[in-house]
Design a protein around this motif. Structure first.
Motif, mmCIF file in Angstrom:
data_model
loop_
_atom_site.group_PDB
_atom_site.id
_atom_site.type_symbol
_atom_site.label_atom_id
_atom_site.label_comp_id
_atom_site.label_asym_id
_atom_site.label_seq_id
_atom_site.Cartn_x
_atom_site.Cartn_y
_atom_site.Cartn_z
ATOM 1 N N ARG A 14 0.807 -1.212 0.000
ATOM 2 C CA ARG A 14 0.000 0.000 0.000
ATOM 3 C C ARG A 14 0.845 1.268 0.000
ATOM 4 N N GLU A 15 1.864 1.334 0.834
ATOM 5 C CA GLU A 15 2.662 2.557 0.919
ATOM 6 C C GLU A 15 3.373 2.823 -0.395
ATOM 7 N N LEU A 16 3.937 1.778 -0.988
ATOM 8 C CA LEU A 16 4.631 1.944 -2.263
ATOM 9 C C LEU A 16 3.638 2.313 -3.363
ATOM 10 N N ALA A 17 2.429 1.736 -3.301
ATOM 11 C CA ALA A 17 1.399 2.056 -4.286
ATOM 12 C C ALA A 17 1.029 3.533 -4.208
ATOM 13 N N GLU A 18 0.869 4.058 -2.999
ATOM 14 C CA GLU A 18 0.490 5.446 -2.838
ATOM 15 C C GLU A 18 1.617 6.384 -3.268
ATOM 16 N N ALA A 19 2.868 6.008 -2.956
ATOM 17 C CA ALA A 19 4.007 6.832 -3.372
ATOM 18 C C ALA A 19 4.104 6.867 -4.894
ATOM 19 N N THR A 20 3.875 5.716 -5.527
ATOM 20 C CA THR A 20 3.908 5.665 -6.993
ATOM 21 C C THR A 20 2.771 6.475 -7.589
ATOM 22 N N ALA A 21 1.602 6.417 -6.953
ATOM 23 C CA ALA A 21 0.456 7.184 -7.434
ATOM 24 C C ALA A 21 0.754 8.679 -7.372
ATOM 25 N N ARG A 22 1.393 9.121 -6.310
ATOM 26 C CA ARG A 22 1.762 10.539 -6.204
ATOM 27 C C ARG A 22 2.699 10.930 -7.343
ATOM 28 N N GLN A 23 3.631 10.022 -7.662
ATOM 29 C CA GLN A 23 4.583 10.300 -8.738
ATOM 30 C C GLN A 23 3.862 10.464 -10.070
ATOM 31 N N VAL A 24 2.856 9.622 -10.291
ATOM 32 C CA VAL A 24 2.083 9.717 -11.530
ATOM 33 C C VAL A 24 1.392 11.076 -11.607
ATOM 34 N N ASN A 25 0.770 11.484 -10.530
ATOM 35 C CA ASN A 25 0.039 12.757 -10.528
ATOM 36 C C ASN A 25 0.973 13.940 -10.744
ATOM 37 N N SER A 26 2.170 13.887 -10.173
ATOM 38 C CA SER A 26 3.116 14.986 -10.359
ATOM 39 C C SER A 26 3.646 15.030 -11.782
ATOM 40 N N THR A 27 3.681 13.858 -12.462
ATOM 41 C CA THR A 27 4.147 13.789 -13.850
ATOM 42 C C THR A 27 3.085 14.314 -14.813
ATOM 43 N N LEU A 28 1.810 13.997 -14.521
ATOM 44 C CA LEU A 28 0.698 14.417 -15.378
ATOM 45 C C LEU A 28 -0.346 15.153 -14.544
ATOM 46 N N PRO A 29 -0.016 16.330 -14.034
ATOM 47 C CA PRO A 29 -0.963 17.047 -13.166
ATOM 48 C C PRO A 29 -2.163 17.568 -13.953
ATOM 49 N N GLY A 30 -3.299 17.579 -13.271
ATOM 50 C CA GLY A 30 -4.469 18.196 -13.861
ATOM 51 C C GLY A 30 -5.308 17.313 -14.750
ATOM 52 N N TRP A 31 -4.926 16.057 -14.915
ATOM 53 C CA TRP A 31 -5.715 15.153 -15.735
ATOM 54 C C TRP A 31 -6.777 14.483 -14.868
ATOM 55 N N PRO A 32 -8.069 14.706 -15.095
ATOM 56 C CA PRO A 32 -9.107 14.078 -14.264
ATOM 57 C C PRO A 32 -8.990 12.557 -14.207
ATOM 58 N N PHE A 33 -8.678 11.937 -15.320
ATOM 59 C CA PHE A 33 -8.549 10.484 -15.367
ATOM 60 C C PHE A 33 -7.475 9.999 -14.398
ATOM 61 N N ILE A 34 -6.336 10.709 -14.372
ATOM 62 C CA ILE A 34 -5.235 10.340 -13.479
ATOM 63 C C ILE A 34 -5.612 10.619 -12.030
ATOM 64 N N GLN A 35 -6.127 11.816 -11.776
ATOM 65 C CA GLN A 35 -6.453 12.190 -10.400
ATOM 66 C C GLN A 35 -7.501 11.263 -9.799
ATOM 67 N N ARG A 36 -8.475 10.875 -10.598
ATOM 68 C CA ARG A 36 -9.533 9.987 -10.119
ATOM 69 C C ARG A 36 -8.958 8.637 -9.695
ATOM 70 N N ARG A 37 -8.140 8.055 -10.536
ATOM 71 C CA ARG A 37 -7.595 6.724 -10.225
ATOM 72 C C ARG A 37 -6.606 6.784 -9.060
ATOM 73 N N VAL A 38 -5.865 7.884 -8.963
ATOM 74 C CA VAL A 38 -4.966 8.049 -7.820
ATOM 75 C C VAL A 38 -5.785 8.164 -6.534
ATOM 76 N N GLY A 39 -6.842 8.960 -6.576
ATOM 77 C CA GLY A 39 -7.694 9.095 -5.398
ATOM 78 C C GLY A 39 -8.317 7.785 -4.981
ATOM 79 N N PHE A 40 -8.728 6.977 -5.958
ATOM 80 C CA PHE A 40 -9.344 5.691 -5.640
ATOM 81 C C PHE A 40 -8.363 4.756 -4.949
ATOM 82 N N ILE A 41 -7.081 4.860 -5.278
ATOM 83 C CA ILE A 41 -6.073 4.033 -4.594
ATOM 84 C C ILE A 41 -6.058 4.377 -3.102
ATOM 85 N N PHE A 42 -6.085 5.661 -2.776
ATOM 86 C CA PHE A 42 -6.123 6.065 -1.372
ATOM 87 C C PHE A 42 -7.427 5.601 -0.715
ATOM 88 N N PHE A 43 -8.535 5.716 -1.420
ATOM 89 C CA PHE A 43 -9.815 5.284 -0.860
ATOM 90 C C PHE A 43 -9.812 3.796 -0.550
#
Length: 313
Positions: A14-43
């Motif tokens: 889980r911790e590595l998954a969340e850290a990787t998800a943050r990296q994805v969001n920082s690479t492609l900020p502002g994309w709803p598709f990315i932000q949604r899936r990253v948020g779902f990982i935390f949920f």
């Protein structure tokens, strides 16, 4: 990277998954598709506070996305923030009015929000569409909360006759438990008093919890009286229900229960929010009482990274 994050989550990292998800969001900020899936990982990891900002920002770019609206509604519902959860479910239902996924989660939210008739209507529609555990649970809870005990027994009998047990954690034992609760709700306490004392006492205590949330204070007094006739001391849950009911103007027979439990933190909690007493009887509501409320979407900053997000521990 996003696929890697989701794979890591499925593998329990889980911790590595969340850290990787943050990296994805920082690479492609502002994309709803990315932000949604990253948020779902935390949920999915039950890190609600960290996931909310991502899902909120995804809705700014895609405001009618049904899954985002529904999952965010679930997060707020688990924190008893009904002023935030219910409008999200309304928006999701407006987009997909026949969605069983939306209906069942909306019904569960209405149970805790206190609109039991709406919960019943939504649950019946969802259960008719797909017999899931959440839809079935929302239906039986809504009936119990309205003291519709005979209707509840009819639903349970139909479930038993057709051997229709919803997918998930439901079992024959769950069905028998609910049959006992429906009997208790009808005042048939003697038929419930079978087996181990802790079992029938739990059934009667749970019936009292539903009675309190549904403002059926007379039933609580009847259950307390029955306990005393059997020489049993009321359980903590029954004492809390009795004390809160007395303070809310209930039966004078509850005066002694109130005297014994007046300082209980549970009593004060359920006086403020009556359906919180169902936390002991509705599975899945594992948010601790007193946990900080989640940020509303209007409070979420528009920066690329959510505010106050701690690093993985």
């Amino acid at each position: 990277l996003l696929t890697d994050a989701e794979s890591l989550e499925e593998a329990g990292e889980r911790e590595l998954a969340e850290a990787t998800a943050r990296q994805v969001n920082s690479t492609l900020p502002g994309w709803p598709f990315i932000q949604r899936r990253v948020g779902f990982i935390f949920f999915r990891n039950q890190h609600w506070a960290q996931g909310v900002p991502y899902v909120c920002r995804s809705l700014r770019g895609d405001p009618t996305h049904v899954a985002a609206l529904t999952e965010l509604g679930i997060a707020y519902n688990l924190h008893f923030q009904h002023d935030l959860s219910l409008p999200l479910f309304e928006r999701a239902l407006a987009k997909e009015p026949e969605s069983e996924y939306v209906q069942r989660n909306f019904a569960a939210a209405e149970v805790l929000a206190g609109d039991f008739e709406r919960a019943q209507s939504l649950a019946e529609a969802a259960y008719a569409s797909k017999k899931t555990e959440i839809a079935w649970g929302a239906l039986v809870h809504s009936l119990a909360l309205q003291s519709e005990w005979l209707h509840l027994e009819e639903v349970l009998s139909a479930t038993r006759a057709d051997m229709i047990l919803p997918a998930g954690a439901m079992s024959q034992a769950d069905l028998e438990y609910w049959m006992a609760v429906s009997k208790a709700g009808q005042g048939l306490f003697g038929s419930v008093r079978t087996g181990r004392p802790e079992d029938w006492q739990q059934v009667l205590s749970d019936a009292a919890a539903y009675a309190y949330a549904g403002a059926n204070f007379t039933l609580i007094a009847d259950i307390v009286t029955f306990f005393r006739r059997t020489g049993s001391e009321p359980t903590r849950l029954l004492s809390a229900a009795g004390a809160a009911a007395y303070l809310a103007g209930g039966d004078a027979r509850l005066r002694d229960v109130h005297a014994d439990a007046a300082d209980s933190s549970l009593v004060q909690s359920i006086l403020e929010q009556p359906t919180k007493i169902l936390g002991a009887t509705i599975g899945g509501n594992d948010v601790a009482d007193g946990e900080a409320p989640l940020a509303s979407c209007s409070d979420v900053q528009s920066s690329d990274e959510p505010f106050s997000v701690p690093s993985p521990r």
